[in-house]
Design a protein around this motif. Structure first.
Motif, PDB file in Angstrom:
ATOM      1  N   ARG B  12       0.822  -1.217   0.000  1.00 18.10           N
ATOM      2  CA  ARG B  12       0.000   0.000   0.000  1.00 18.10           C
ATOM      3  C   ARG B  12       0.851   1.260   0.000  1.00 18.10           C
ATOM      4  NH1 ARG B  12      -5.314   0.319   3.546  1.00 18.10           N
ATOM      5  NH2 ARG B  12      -5.925   1.690   1.844  1.00 18.10           N
ATOM      6  N   ALA B  13       2.108   1.135   0.459  1.00 21.62           N
ATOM      7  CA  ALA B  13       2.969   2.314   0.492  1.00 21.62           C
ATOM      8  C   ALA B  13       3.520   2.642  -0.894  1.00 21.62           C
ATOM      9  CB  ALA B  13       4.119   2.106   1.476  1.00 21.62           C
ATOM     10  N   GLY B  14       3.815   1.600  -1.661  1.00 20.12           N
ATOM     11  CA  GLY B  14       4.366   1.861  -2.985  1.00 20.12           C
ATOM     12  C   GLY B  14       5.095   0.653  -3.536  1.00 20.12           C
ATOM     13  N   LEU B  15       6.023   0.956  -4.448  1.00 18.48           N
ATOM     14  CA  LEU B  15       6.803  -0.097  -5.089  1.00 18.48           C
ATOM     15  C   LEU B  15       8.200  -0.111  -4.504  1.00 18.48           C
ATOM     16  CD1 LEU B  15       5.913   0.812  -8.797  1.00 18.48           C
ATOM     17  CD2 LEU B  15       5.180  -1.285  -7.601  1.00 18.48           C
ATOM     18  N   LEU B  16       8.761  -1.316  -4.358  1.00 13.25           N
ATOM     19  CA  LEU B  16      10.174  -1.433  -4.008  1.00 13.25           C
ATOM     20  C   LEU B  16      10.870  -1.975  -5.255  1.00 13.25           C
ATOM     21  CD1 LEU B  16      12.351  -1.214  -1.826  1.00 13.25           C
ATOM     22  CD2 LEU B  16      11.840  -3.571  -1.177  1.00 13.25           C
ATOM     23  N   LEU B  17      11.745  -1.127  -5.840  1.00  7.62           N
ATOM     24  CA  LEU B  17      12.373  -1.459  -7.107  1.00  7.62           C
ATOM     25  C   LEU B  17      13.853  -1.730  -6.915  1.00  7.62           C
ATOM     26  CD1 LEU B  17      10.804   1.356  -9.355  1.00  7.62           C
ATOM     27  CD2 LEU B  17      10.027  -1.026  -9.121  1.00  7.62           C
ATOM     28  N   ALA B  43       8.797  11.302  -8.218  1.00 10.01           N
ATOM     29  CA  ALA B  43       8.721  12.071  -6.968  1.00 10.01           C
ATOM     30  C   ALA B  43       8.694  11.151  -5.752  1.00 10.01           C
ATOM     31  CB  ALA B  43       7.473  12.949  -6.981  1.00 10.01           C
ATOM     32  N   GLY B  44       9.414  11.524  -4.723  1.00 14.17           N
ATOM     33  CA  GLY B  44       9.360  10.824  -3.438  1.00 14.17           C
ATOM     34  C   GLY B  44      10.229   9.594  -3.345  1.00 14.17           C
ATOM     35  N   ARG B  45      10.999   9.314  -4.417  1.00 10.75           N
ATOM     36  CA  ARG B  45      11.847   8.120  -4.462  1.00 10.75           C
ATOM     37  C   ARG B  45      12.923   8.211  -3.377  1.00 10.75           C
ATOM     38  NH1 ARG B  45      16.857   7.493  -6.921  1.00 10.75           N
ATOM     39  NH2 ARG B  45      17.137   5.670  -8.260  1.00 10.75           N
ATOM     40  N   THR B  46      13.083   7.132  -2.598  1.00 17.15           N
ATOM     41  CA  THR B  46      14.127   7.128  -1.563  1.00 17.15           C
ATOM     42  C   THR B  46      14.863   5.788  -1.578  1.00 17.15           C
ATOM     43  OG1 THR B  46      12.465   6.375   0.021  1.00 17.15           O
ATOM     44  CG2 THR B  46      13.019   8.711   0.098  1.00 17.15           C
ATOM     45  N   PRO B  47      16.162   5.804  -1.268  1.00 15.96           N
ATOM     46  CA  PRO B  47      16.896   4.540  -1.164  1.00 15.96           C
ATOM     47  C   PRO B  47      16.253   3.671  -0.088  1.00 15.96           C
ATOM     48  CG  PRO B  47      18.384   6.424  -1.030  1.00 15.96           C
ATOM     49  CD  PRO B  47      16.990   6.964  -0.954  1.00 15.96           C
ATOM     50  N   SER B  48      16.200   2.381  -0.341  1.00 19.53           N
ATOM     51  CA  SER B  48      15.569   1.482   0.624  1.00 19.53           C
ATOM     52  C   SER B  48      16.613   0.586   1.276  1.00 19.53           C
ATOM     53  CB  SER B  48      14.513   0.634  -0.073  1.00 19.53           C
ATOM     54  OG  SER B  48      14.050  -0.349   0.827  1.00 19.53           O
ATOM     55  N   PRO B  49      16.890   0.815   2.559  1.00 17.79           N
ATOM     56  CA  PRO B  49      17.899  -0.008   3.231  1.00 17.79           C
ATOM     57  C   PRO B  49      17.457  -1.454   3.380  1.00 17.79           C
ATOM     58  CG  PRO B  49      16.855   1.536   4.779  1.00 17.79           C
ATOM     59  CD  PRO B  49      16.286   1.827   3.421  1.00 17.79           C
ATOM     60  N   SER B  50      16.148  -1.720   3.351  1.00 20.05           N
ATOM     61  CA  SER B  50      15.673  -3.087   3.590  1.00 20.05           C
ATOM     62  C   SER B  50      15.767  -3.948   2.321  1.00 20.05           C
ATOM     63  CB  SER B  50      14.229  -3.063   4.108  1.00 20.05           C
ATOM     64  OG  SER B  50      13.411  -2.448   3.142  1.00 20.05           O
ATOM     65  N   PRO B  52      17.463  -5.095  -1.650  1.00 22.39           N
ATOM     66  CA  PRO B  52      18.804  -5.433  -2.139  1.00 22.39           C
ATOM     67  C   PRO B  52      19.604  -4.157  -2.436  1.00 22.39           C
ATOM     68  CG  PRO B  52      17.112  -5.929  -3.787  1.00 22.39           C
ATOM     69  CD  PRO B  52      16.394  -5.525  -2.545  1.00 22.39           C
ATOM     70  N   PRO B  53      20.930  -4.265  -2.594  1.00 19.98           N
ATOM     71  CA  PRO B  53      21.747  -3.073  -2.832  1.00 19.98           C
ATOM     72  C   PRO B  53      21.221  -2.271  -4.027  1.00 19.98           C
ATOM     73  CG  PRO B  53      23.139  -5.006  -2.515  1.00 19.98           C
ATOM     74  CD  PRO B  53      21.730  -5.491  -2.567  1.00 19.98           C
ATOM     75  N   GLY B  54      21.121  -0.959  -3.839  1.00 19.30           N
ATOM     76  CA  GLY B  54      20.660  -0.084  -4.918  1.00 19.30           C
ATOM     77  C   GLY B  54      19.151   0.011  -5.029  1.00 19.30           C
ATOM     78  N   ALA B  55      18.426  -0.720  -4.155  1.00 15.88           N
ATOM     79  CA  ALA B  55      16.958  -0.713  -4.249  1.00 15.88           C
ATOM     80  C   ALA B  55      16.400   0.644  -3.812  1.00 15.88           C
ATOM     81  CB  ALA B  55      16.376  -1.815  -3.377  1.00 15.88           C
ATOM     82  N   VAL B  56      15.276   1.036  -4.429  1.00 20.29           N
ATOM     83  CA  VAL B  56      14.615   2.290  -4.060  1.00 20.29           C
ATOM     84  C   VAL B  56      13.136   2.042  -3.775  1.00 20.29           C
ATOM     85  CG1 VAL B  56      16.170   3.867  -5.274  1.00 20.29           C
ATOM     86  CG2 VAL B  56      14.239   2.866  -6.502  1.00 20.29           C
ATOM     87  N   ALA B  57      12.628   2.791  -2.796  1.00 20.67           N
ATOM     88  CA  ALA B  57      11.202   2.751  -2.499  1.00 20.67           C
ATOM     89  C   ALA B  57      10.542   3.907  -3.249  1.00 20.67           C
ATOM     90  CB  ALA B  57      10.968   2.886  -1.004  1.00 20.67           C
ATOM     91  N   VAL B  58       9.504   3.598  -4.000  1.00 20.92           N
ATOM     92  CA  VAL B  58       8.773   4.622  -4.763  1.00 20.92           C
ATOM     93  C   VAL B  58       7.346   4.684  -4.219  1.00 20.92           C
ATOM     94  CG1 VAL B  58       7.884   5.249  -7.033  1.00 20.92           C
ATOM     95  CG2 VAL B  58      10.164   4.222  -6.839  1.00 20.92           C
ATOM     96  N   PRO B  59       6.980   5.786  -3.565  1.00 16.73           N
ATOM     97  CA  PRO B  59       5.626   5.847  -3.009  1.00 16.73           C
ATOM     98  C   PRO B  59       4.579   6.043  -4.110  1.00 16.73           C
ATOM     99  CG  PRO B  59       6.722   7.966  -2.724  1.00 16.73           C
ATOM    100  CD  PRO B  59       7.732   7.030  -3.346  1.00 16.73           C
ATOM    101  N   TRP B  60       3.379   5.562  -3.884  1.00 17.58           N
ATOM    102  CA  TRP B  60       2.278   5.861  -4.807  1.00 17.58           C
ATOM    103  C   TRP B  60       1.982   7.351  -4.724  1.00 17.58           C
ATOM    104  CZ3 TRP B  60       1.988   1.830  -7.619  1.00 17.58           C
ATOM    105  CH2 TRP B  60       1.988   0.542  -7.096  1.00 17.58           C
ATOM    106  N   PRO B  61       1.608   7.977  -5.817  1.00 16.13           N
ATOM    107  CA  PRO B  61       1.080   9.344  -5.710  1.00 16.13           C
ATOM    108  C   PRO B  61      -0.107   9.345  -4.727  1.00 16.13           C
ATOM    109  CG  PRO B  61       1.435   8.773  -8.008  1.00 16.13           C
ATOM    110  CD  PRO B  61       1.642   7.516  -7.208  1.00 16.13           C
TER     111      PRO B  61
END
Lengths: 99, 528
Positions: B12-17, B43-50, B52-61
């Motif tokens: 529900r928070a978004g995509l983990l890419l 917009a809102g893309r943040t590195p995701s520590p949880s 794999p390396p280089g993964a980013v969390a992308v929130p839904w608009p």
């Protein structure tokens, strides 16, 4: 504003010339900036100040336009009107502002 | 071949890419595209520590996130390559997720992150009606003395495809001002807007040099036509709302024409030059996730010249957009009760920043003639209608405190009225910008020029933690407020720290829903 040159403009000048007139320190500071980290820091602060000052001047445009609009569209008609007409002028200005 | 991301997770928070190049992804719900994003620019893309390396969390608009409640088949693809395609459950909702408006029309996320009916999803009749409305507006603009042409997405669609861009949802018009100075460009934009209002158009101003015309086409779809001023200044084209580029007049005038959905529309002399200036050299390649990113110097210039009259407006409009469907709010705030105790019953009250209007109505029902003012009319629409039906004596109007001319207009109107008057301003000074706060003092000074009191409440700067952002408030220092108001000729007659308490009102994302905050109350008096 820092030491503005109040003499009339001798010739048309581009924006950089005008900035230099507004902030004469800019002429010498790039050279000073090369002399050490303090010079670079001072230059950064100076650029930040200038950006703020330019922003301050730019913001006057909207304010002046709003005041001019009020004078043209409201005060002039109001000054030459009877009370009923004055109310009409106020109502009309209000209705034509949009949202 | 670009590196594509792995879709590590979806919730529900978004995509983990997973790590990837900057590629364009489409998100489909039950097989229909609803959102497109560039993996590195979203917009809102943040590195995701949880991850794999280089993964980013992308929130839904935000608006998409609110709609994602229930089961749905989620597909994420990059061109022909499907990266994810599976049934997911996005929340406790029992029904399948359907992204539709109240009338059942399909919605997509537009390039401002909002849900809208895209041109690609509208019927032929709606397209024809929109083009009719555009033609009428173009004629009215000509009559106003400017030479309009299609610009931005509308020009792009016409030149590239001869039709509206499928994922776009508004019409963009522009004109080249005959003026060079920003003041004259603004005055001309005011004049053009007034002309359109007289011609019967419904308009909303964005800035000193742009406004929009709101339309409801016959199938109920709401559309907007933006009207941007342009000007040639020192060899540059200034075009609201994104452009400041070296430009030649001959690329704009005399106008030529382009064909959009089979109809001829006015265009700049060199349409492709304007598209290249707007979208860059790759403008011919469709990009449903395109977002304008003008250089910072351009934004500073256009902000400085023209903007500042809509601070937080979109947030407030959104907060109140559903207020008309909420149940009634009857309970007044303490500040309104205080005013009622202190002032005579026939004292007129001007409730500045009246929000949903509950204080205005409560005071009106106790005998005060009341005027509620707010820049977001959605908030008071419901109680305004009720007040008119029931004859409660509360009147409402939209007023933008950030526009000096509106403040001067209302100040002048109020100063002309007979009788005692008080101004109520609860969480206005701490919600608006510095400009808005200065205008509030000016409005109060004008409205109370015959004498009267201003009842003010604001939150104090919080020690810790900071104020939650969704409150849309910022703390103010009472000393600063006191000195600003003294400089406007008032004196403080009463002041106290107060708790801004929970009042048990229906959720509107407002301050009422929060635990108590530290607030401050001031009553100021202007003498006749």
């Amino acid at each position: 504003m820092n030491a503005p040159d109040e003499r009339p403009d001798p010739a048309p000048a581009g924006p950089v010339d005008r900035l230099r007139r507004l902030a004469p320190g800019l002429r010498s500071r790039p050279a000073a900036a090369g002399e050490g980290p303090d010079g670079l820091e001072a230059l950064r602060a100076r650029v930040a100040d200038l950006e703020e000052e330019v922003g301050e001047l730019r913001r006057l445009n909207l304010r002046l336009a709003e005041l001019t609009d009020v004078v043209q569209e409201l005060l002039l008609p109001l000054a030459s009107s009877d009370p009923a007409r004055a109310q009409e002028v106020l109502d009309r200005y209000s209705a034509e502002l949009g949202r | 071949m670009p590196r594509l991301p792995e879709v590590v997770d979806v919730d529900r928070a978004g995509l983990l890419l997973g790590d990837s190049d900057d590629v364009l992804l489409d998100v489909l719900l039950d097989g229909r595209r609803v959102w497109s994003l560039w993996t590195e620019r979203v917009a809102g893309r943040t590195p995701s520590p949880s991850g794999p390396p280089g993964a980013v969390a992308v929130p839904w608009p935000r608006e998409l996130a609110q709609a994602l409640d229930g089961p749905v088949r989620m597909t994420v693809s990059c061109g022909e390559t499907v990266l994810l395609d599976r049934e997911v459950v996005m929340g406790p909702g029992p029904d399948r997720v359907r992204l539709v408006d109240r009338e059942g029309r399909d919605l997509v996320v537009d390039n401002h992150g909002r849900l809208a009916v895209a041109f690609g999803d509208q019927g032929e009749e709606a397209t024809a009606l929109l083009l009719d409305a555009t033609a009428r507006l173009l004629a009215d603009l000509e009559e106003a003395g400017v030479e309009p042409f299609v610009a931005y997405g509308t020009l792009l669609g016409a030149v590239r495809e001869g039709s509206f861009v499928g994922h776009d949802n508004d019409v963009d018009l522009a004109y080249l001002s005959s003026h060079e100075h920003p003041v004259d460009v603004i005055l001309e934009s005011y004049r053009v807007q007034r002309h359109l209002i007289r011609a019967g158009h419904d308009t909303t101003r964005y800035s000193g040099a742009a406004f929009r015309v709101d339309l409801t086409v016959s199938d109920g779809t709401r559309r907007t036509i933006d009207v941007f001023a342009g000007a040639l200044v020192e060899g540059h084209l200034m075009l609201m709302g994104e452009l400041w580029v070296p430009y030649d007049r001959s690329a704009l005038l005399p106008r030529t024409s382009v064909v959009l959905e089979g109809r001829s529309l006015p265009a700049p002399a060199d349409p492709e030059a304007l598209l290249a200036a707007t979208y860059g050299p790759s403008w011919r390649r469709p990009d449903p996730a395109f977002a304008y990113a003008p250089p910072a110097a351009t934004t500073r210039r256009l902000d400085g010249w023209f903007r500042g009259t809509r601070a937080a407006r979109n947030h407030w409009d959104r907060r109140y957009s559903d207020a008309v469907h909420h149940g009634p709010v009857r309970k007044p705030h303490d500040l309104a009760r205080l005013l009622h105790r202190r002032e005579a019953e026939d004292c007129e009250v001007v409730d500045v920043g009246c929000g949903r209007g509950q204080d205005a109505v409560w005071l009106a029902r106790r005998g005060h003639p009341v005027l509620g003012l707010d820049f977001s009319p959605n908030g008071f629409a419901r109680l305004h209608a009720r007040s008119q039906e029931e004859g409660w004596g509360a009147d409402f109007a939209s007023m933008n405190l950030l526009e000096l001319r509106q403040v001067m207009l209302w100040g002048a109107r109020l100063a002309r009225r007979e009788g005692p008057r008080a101004v109520l301003a609860r969480h206005v000074a701490d919600a608006t910008s510095d400009r808005g706060r200065r205008h509030l003092w000016r409005l109060a000074a004008m409205a109370l020029s015959g004498g009267g009191r201003l009842y003010l409440e604001f939150v104090l700067p919080p020690a810790d933690p900071p104020l939650p952002q969704h409150l849309l408030l910022h703390g103010l220092d009472p000393d600063q407020v006191r000195s600003e108001v003294l400089a406007r000729g008032a004196r403080v007659v009463e002041e106290a720290a107060v708790d801004v308490t929970h009042t048990g009102q229906p959720p509107a994302g407002g301050i009422e829903d929060e635990t108590p905050l530290r607030g401050y109350r001031m009553v100021m008096e202007w003498r006749a």
